[in-house]
Structure formats: structure tokens, C-alpha cells
Scaffold this active site. Sequence first.
Site, PDB file in Angstrom:
ATOM      1  N   THR A  36      87.306 -53.635   6.682  1.00  0.00           N
ATOM      2  CA  THR A  36      87.232 -54.730   5.457  1.00  0.00           C
ATOM      3  C   THR A  36      88.700 -55.545   5.349  1.00  0.00           C
ATOM      4  O   THR A  36      89.797 -54.887   5.092  1.00  0.00           O
ATOM      5  CB  THR A  36      87.155 -54.029   4.013  1.00  0.00           C
ATOM      6  OG1 THR A  36      85.990 -53.264   4.259  1.00  0.00           O
ATOM      7  CG2 THR A  36      87.223 -54.748   3.143  1.00  0.00           C
ATOM      8  N   LYS A  46      81.160 -58.744   1.958  1.00  0.00           N
ATOM      9  CA  LYS A  46      81.787 -57.404   1.498  1.00  0.00           C
ATOM     10  C   LYS A  46      82.328 -57.427   0.149  1.00  0.00           C
ATOM     11  O   LYS A  46      82.484 -56.504  -0.682  1.00  0.00           O
ATOM     12  CB  LYS A  46      82.455 -56.732   2.606  1.00  0.00           C
ATOM     13  CG  LYS A  46      83.280 -55.737   2.371  1.00  0.00           C
ATOM     14  CD  LYS A  46      82.308 -54.271   2.054  1.00  0.00           C
ATOM     15  CE  LYS A  46      83.055 -53.050   1.673  1.00  0.00           C
ATOM     16  NZ  LYS A  46      83.711 -52.369   2.903  1.00  0.00           N
ATOM     17  N   LYS A  82      93.147 -52.194  -2.435  1.00  0.00           N
ATOM     18  CA  LYS A  82      93.171 -53.194  -1.144  1.00  0.00           C
ATOM     19  C   LYS A  82      92.287 -54.250  -1.178  1.00  0.00           C
ATOM     20  O   LYS A  82      92.485 -55.528  -0.699  1.00  0.00           O
ATOM     21  CB  LYS A  82      93.444 -52.259   0.072  1.00  0.00           C
ATOM     22  CG  LYS A  82      93.662 -53.093   1.277  1.00  0.00           C
ATOM     23  CD  LYS A  82      92.563 -53.724   2.278  1.00  0.00           C
ATOM     24  CE  LYS A  82      91.930 -52.496   2.705  1.00  0.00           C
ATOM     25  NZ  LYS A  82      90.549 -52.975   3.557  1.00  0.00           N
TER      26      LYS A  82
END
Length: 304
Positions: free
Chosen positions: A114, A189, A257
Site C-alpha cells: 500500500t 485502496k 500510514k
Amino acid sequence: MPSTNPRHYDAAPARKTAFLGLGVMGYPMAAHLALAGHQVTVYNRTSAKSTAWCEEYACTNGPKHAASPREAAAGAELVFCCVGNDDDLRSVTLGADGAFAGMAPGAIFVDHTTASAQVARQLHAAALALGLHFVDAPVSGGQAGAQNGLLTVMCGGDAAAFDAARPVAMAFARACTLLGASGSGQLAKMVNQICIAGLVQALSEAIAFGQNAGLDMQQVLSVIGKGAAQSWQLDNRGQTMLEGKFDFGFAVDWMRKDLGLVFDEARRNGSRLPVTALVDQFYADVQKMGGRRWDTSSLVKRLG
């Protein structure tokens, strides 16, 4: 490690592959490739993890571990990767010891990290300049999805590269979809993480409210899970939230994050994300409580 439950693997011809990054996601993902009959060479920054993986899967197609991403990628038709962030991704792809330096023309790099859409586009361009292919392919489903081979893979890149990679990736996926040009997988995502942030906070508030009202929340969750309030988070995290169990799944540090990537992209495209920004601050509160490695469902602890 993968689940001990029987796993049906789609009949994809055996391919020579590499897997870079053997964390909580990469370790079982690489294992599913091996168990599906593919040749797998692994690389991990901590070499002991690579050695342990090879020992565990010694019975499958002679797995090997490499000292560098370049060595792992040498001769591989497909190189899969799952590392921590943009910088980690650059470190395993670029430079003299990077995977791109070891890949033969026509080989495909499939990145399950990611990361930002920007780095995906940069690496896609760098790969094309070398005669390689790059597909950004972040996943959803968490540690359990990786172990059970039931991840959802969101992809961006060229259709031909995707079509070649998909049958192999299905060793650890239940769905693998091309969503557009390079960077589209990472953007999808981000959409996924925005949804999760709001859902987990809402579920946390609902559980706290019901407990304060004196309800049997096990019974309540069972009932509302059969109606319009049903969600993956309710089905898979509701009970563990009631039990105060947060030592599994997707860590708060990782979620923050990911949300940082979301906010960076939102500033670029002009999106307003007031609820997501608020939930991000709630996750900061959980970090201050010592919950950096707790599962994201630990938002409920703020309300206890």
C-alpha cells in the site's frame, strides 16, 4: 502461514516467480504461490525470515532465498512484492541491487504494497523504460485474508501485464481486478481505507452506546448483523471488540500510514474528508494509549 483449511488453487501453469518482503502479509502470500506449484525465490531484508520460509516450504518446488532483490528477480517471469512504504518500494526496485536490474525484458513486477499512486506511476514509467511491466496491486483482507488465500487485489497498469499476472496472483486472492491505468490500484485502496475508517468508528460508537444502555451487545450484534447494519467489520470484529481483543489484524500504525497517503492524495485532487480526518486523530489517541500495534478495531477503547 497459510490456513490449514484446504485451499483450491486455480489451474494456472507453473511459473518462475520471486516474492520480495515476507512480513505478516508477504509470508503467507508467497506460501500460497509455492503451494499452487509455482517456483518461488524469496527476498527479505532480514535474511533469517527468508531462511525460515524456505525451510517451512522445502517440500514445494525447491524454494530458494536470495541475498538481494536483484538476485531474487533474476530469471523470474513475475516478481511479487509487499513491503512497507514508498521508500521501501524504491529500495527493492531501483538501483544496482534492485529487482529491476535483475529482471529480463518482458518480466512483470506486481506490487502489493500500500503505497502512493505517485510512486506507482513513477515505477511504472521506470519499468517501461527498461522493457519491463509494473502493476500496482494493493490488497484488502488483512492478515486472515493473506493466510486463507482470500485477498481482494485492486490493480492499476497495462491490461496485457495484468492479464498475464492475474492467474498467478489468484493463488492468494479471491478477486483480482484491473481498475484503470497505473496508480488506479493505489487510489482504489485509498477509497477502501476511507470506508474502513468510518465504519470502524461507527461500530465502536454503537458498541459503546449499547453497553452504556445496558443491552446484551452479543445479542444485539447478532440481530443487526442480519439487517441493513451488516458489514465485514461487524461480522469479523464486533465480537472481538466486545472481548477487548486487539492483538491481530491490521495495526493502527499501518492504518495511520495509509491515511497519510489518503490525505496527500486528497490535497492533490481537492477532496474534502472531514470524517476521515477526525477518525485519523482518534487513531492518534489510540497510539498515545500504547496501541500502536493494536488492530484498527481498537478505536472502541477510546470510548470505554
